[in-house]
Design an enzyme around this catalytic site. Structure first.
Site, PDB file in Angstrom:
ATOM      1  N   ASP A   1       0.835  -1.200   0.000  1.00  0.00           N
ATOM      2  CA  ASP A   1       0.000   0.000   0.000  1.00  0.00           C
ATOM      3  C   ASP A   1       0.877   1.261   0.000  1.00  0.00           C
ATOM      4  O   ASP A   1       2.064   1.227   0.311  1.00  0.00           O
ATOM      5  CB  ASP A   1      -0.898  -0.024   1.240  1.00  0.00           C
ATOM      6  CG  ASP A   1      -2.205   0.716   1.041  1.00  0.00           C
ATOM      7  OD1 ASP A   1      -2.380   1.354  -0.014  1.00  0.00           O
ATOM      8  OD2 ASP A   1      -3.062   0.654   1.945  1.00  0.00           O
TER       9      ASP A   1
ATOM     10  N   GLU B   1       2.818   6.849  -2.576  1.00  0.00           N
ATOM     11  CA  GLU B   1       2.559   7.962  -3.492  1.00  0.00           C
ATOM     12  C   GLU B   1       3.052   9.302  -2.939  1.00  0.00           C
ATOM     13  O   GLU B   1       3.035  10.299  -3.664  1.00  0.00           O
ATOM     14  CB  GLU B   1       1.057   8.108  -3.768  1.00  0.00           C
ATOM     15  CG  GLU B   1       0.344   6.851  -4.206  1.00  0.00           C
ATOM     16  CD  GLU B   1      -0.280   6.099  -3.029  1.00  0.00           C
ATOM     17  OE1 GLU B   1      -1.086   5.190  -3.282  1.00  0.00           O
ATOM     18  OE2 GLU B   1       0.042   6.456  -1.868  1.00  0.00           O
TER      19      GLU B   1
ATOM     20  N   ASP C   1      -9.114   3.675  -3.612  1.00  0.00           N
ATOM     21  CA  ASP C   1     -10.244   3.918  -2.710  1.00  0.00           C
ATOM     22  C   ASP C   1     -11.442   4.495  -3.475  1.00  0.00           C
ATOM     23  O   ASP C   1     -11.596   5.715  -3.610  1.00  0.00           O
ATOM     24  CB  ASP C   1      -9.820   4.877  -1.595  1.00  0.00           C
ATOM     25  CG  ASP C   1      -8.688   4.323  -0.755  1.00  0.00           C
ATOM     26  OD1 ASP C   1      -8.415   3.111  -0.861  1.00  0.00           O
ATOM     27  OD2 ASP C   1      -8.073   5.088  -0.002  1.00  0.00           O
TER      28      ASP C   1
END
Length: 755
Positions: free
Chosen positions: A419, A422, A485
């Site tokens: 995850d 970024e 998401d």
């Protein structure tokens, strides 16, 4: 970034110097090196008289790493060193160039593409083997800009009136990029805007070429915005490096692109089964996990992978890679019990380390974290308290991080959800000395590479994958990626598909998304999304604050999930062979319609349906009424559910229930299908059924499993179809769509009656 302000003026604060003419040049079979001169004008003279002595040089180098690929690198003020932020492309490989020095131009040819450089006034035209212009850089295209924010290099490639531009990463805005300003800058943006987790400086044109800008800095594209007949791209600094990939078809373009940047690896077959997670902020412990897994078994819902999200570790300690012993007192024993049920295990990780983590002091002491300009560890209070960033440009930090993962794999972890990544700070100091801006987008590539390679080291080639949220160019070498998401509504579901289609045209073969949406809970959306999710390359049930087991929605959801999971299991021989094609050629599993039907103008626009491999057309439902509206390209199509045939070249409207989704099989297709029971863990050759769909001419499929490929062909001969196998498959049968009886295949050939 805009260089101009309309047709007659430069943008505020911008000066732009482009090449007037070729000044001098040298060449050999490896490269052409041309010095293009911009002659300074004297503003005191009428018409801006050229000053002959003064001038600026832009050095343009053309080379080719492979046939049909032209590499263009332009520098201003050559420093004798490579600019920061280059993607890992092996430029030591080269394809010999054919160079013709003519009176007015230079012709530089690689395979079927030629760069024609007009000496004066300067321009570059890219021509195909028929001599037609594919795209061109006009006289004012390539140049150097001074702006209020610094120096930039720019290029402008022209587009035709009927040309469309796609890709640039996973983007949730309109599928066609024409009319969009795109910044290649990763961020934790969710899926509701024109920004994204996976920014890739590569675009594909409907006219048979693709362009990769080789910079991990903030590349900006003006796709038919600044100038409606061009794509402008700019990069900070004094070097512009791009590749043009030519192909007769979009598939050819992706094949060239992934040949140069790296093919995607073959993912493990077990990863194609259904994934279930704990969800994110829900309460979970061993009792709840076991309850959900047993609930799936009790309801006959096949499950292959179970994922533990963030809270397998203690909150605010992410990442320390230590199990929260209050929730999971005996993790090793628990994992072994789950694996005894035939499950593979995935664990959530990220590349950040909380100040409360037991790893923090170790990382500080050994210099494993990014630093500030003054030498301090770069810490912020976001996501986790006092969070630090692992510096993946430091080889020692990479080994340290990988060794922690090896300990988890020894416990029983089979893969990791990688995850985040970024948000690397653009003002950080890296071990390799490159700037934080240049490394911002590159950070996710280095992170996922470390994780993927340690998985491959321990598990072997073909049995490694990650489940990543962020990406950049070359990240397709470390699959799989999911769409981030999204919300539990139809607008978000449609945006996810647009993102997946754009991602596919950016060189990524494997892609997934959170079935039913991440935020919110809606039973209707969940049931419709199931069909979309199970007919994607990878399928995962995951959410934010609610468990995504189907009985948490309603009992009908249980039936819908069971139905489509078993359909997926039946199709796994077909899907796994699509994965092998992706590995061999770079062709994505989930494909925009234009990839299969590039000559059908209607397919250039379609973003609410897709092809799953060569043969299956899928049109998800994006409304509560169950109304389907989709396009069948030319040819005869067969309905997967009913075997009804329908002529293509038309739009279709119909109403469908939750147990159906428009799923059509292309004519001249051989679709290998297998057994439902334990399909992700059994051989595709076990009790194989070959389904023939409207064989009017010839058909072929390359069936892959167990490290071998069997080529299967079908040929129409009167009322019969002759089926030929490159090697026998014991126990295999063949069935003509719509016919009840299956025919056993003994040996390497069988003749099948169709009438």
């Amino acid at each position: 970034m805009r260089i101009t302000h309309g047709s007659y003026a430069l943008a505020k604060g911008v000066t732009y110097s482009s090449i007037d003419e070729v000044y001098e040049y040298t060449y050999n079979e490896r490269r052409l090196l041309a010095h293009g001169i911009y002659r300074h004008r004297d503003p005191r003279q009428p018409g801006g008289h050229v000053i002959k002595v003064h001038g600026m040089i832009l050095t343009v180098e053309l080379s080719s790493p492979a046939p049909d690929v032209i590499h263009v690198k332009t520098t201003h003020h050559a420093q004798g060193k490579q600019a920061d932020g280059k993607y890992p492309i092996d430029n030591s490989q080269y394809h010999p160039l054919k160079i013709e020095d003519q009176k007015d131009c230079l012709l530089v040819t690689s395979g079927n593409v030629t760069a024609k450089i007009t000496k004066s006034p300067w321009k570059i035209e890219f021509l195909n083997d028929a001599g037609n212009i594919v795209t061109s850089s006009p006289h004012d295209g390539m140049g150097w800009a001074q702006t209020l924010s610094g120096e930039y290099m720019g290029e402008k490639l022209m587009i035709a009136p009927d040309e469309y531009v796609y890709g640039m990463g996973e983007r949730f805005s309109p599928f066609i990029r024409n009319g969009q300003h795109v910044e290649i800058w990763n961020g934790d943006y969710a899926t509701t805007s024109d920004m994204g987790y996976k920014n890739v400086p590569f675009y594909m044109s409907s006219k048979g070429y693709g362009v990769l800008v080789n910079s991990s800095d903030k590349v900006e594209f003006e796709a038919a915005t600044e100038e409606v007949s061009a794509v402008r791209f700019t990069v900070p600094g004094n070097e512009l490096d791009y590749y043009l990939f030519y192909g007769a078809t979009p598939k050819d373009v992706l094949e060239r692109y992934t040949f140069v940047t790296g093919r995607p690896p073959l993912v493990p077959k077990w990863s194609l089964g259904l994934w279930l997670t704990t969800s994110f902020t829900t309460v979970y412990n061993e009792e709840i996990v076991t309850e959900h897994i047993e609930g799936m078994e009790k309801r006959d819902l096949p499950l292959t992978v179970f994922h533990f999200d963030c809270y397998w570790m203690k909150e605010r300690h992410w990442c320390d890679f230590e199990w929260d012993r209050d929730a999971f007192p005996q993790p090793e024993e628990m994992l072994q019990r789950l694996k005894a049920r035939g499950l593979h295990i995935c664990l959530w990780i990220n590349p950040y380390v909380s100040e409360l983590s037991s790893l923090f002091a170790e990382g500080v002491e050994n210099g494993y974290f990014l630093k500030r300009q003054n030498g301090d560890v770069y810490q912020i209070d976001w996501w986790q308290p006092g969070l630090a960033f692992v510096d993946f440009t430091n080889p020692a930090a990479c080994r340290w991080y990988a060794d922690k993962l090896k300990m988890l794999m020894a416990m029983g972890a089979d893969t990791f959800k990688t995850d985040f990544a970024e948000s690397a700070p653009e003002d950080a100091v890296y071990f390799n000395g490159q700037s934080g801006k240049a490394m911002h987008n590159m950070y996710t590539l280095l992170y996922n590479q470390v994780v993927f390679e340690v998985l491959e080291e321990v598990r072997g080639k073909g049995d490694a994958l990650v489940f990543a949220r962020s990406a950049t160019a070359c990240s397709h070498k470390f699959p799989v990626h999911w769409g981030g998401d999204c919300a539990a509504n139809y607008l978000s579901m449609a945006a996810e598909l647009r993102g997946g289609l754009s991602f596919a045209l950016s060189g990524f073969a494997f892609w997934s998304h959170d079935i039913g949406g991440f935020y919110g809970q809606d039973a209707d959306v969940y049931k419709r999304w199931i069909a979309f999710g199970l007919l994607s390359s990878h399928s995962r049930l995951h959410g934010d604050s609610s468990y995504r087991v189907p009985w948490n929605f309603d009992e009908e959801s249980v039936d819908v999930l069971r139905h489509f999971t078993k359909v997926r299991h039946r199709l796994l021989p077909y899907l796994y062979s699509c994965c092998k094609t992706a590995h061999d050629r770079g062709t994505p599993v989930l494909r925009p319609m234009l990839l299969e039907f590039p000559d059908d103008p209607t397919c250039l626009y379609l973003d609410r349906q897709y092809m799953l491999g060569d043969s299956l057309l899928v049109a998800p439902i994006f409304n509560a009424a169950g109304a389907a509206h989709y396009y069948l390209p030319a040819g005869e199509w067969t309905n997967f559910w009913t075997n009804e045939r329908k002529q293509g070249g038309q739009w279709v409207k119909e109403m469908v229930d939750y147990l159906t989704v428009p799923l059509w099989i292309r004519e001249n297709s051989i679709v290998p299908m297998g057994q439902v029971e334990n399909a992700p863990l059994r051989s595709s050759f076990d009790n194989l059924e070959l389904h023939l769909y409207n064989i009017t001419g010839a058909a072929r499929v390359d069936l892959y499993d167990d490290g071998r490929t069997v080529t299967i062909t079908a040929k129409r001969e009167g009322n019969d179809v002759l089926l030929t196998l490159s090697e026998p498959i014991p126990g295999a049968t063949v069935r003509v769509a719509g016919k009840a009886d299956a025919v056993a295949i003994s040996g390497k050939e069988v003749r099948v009656k169709t009438a």
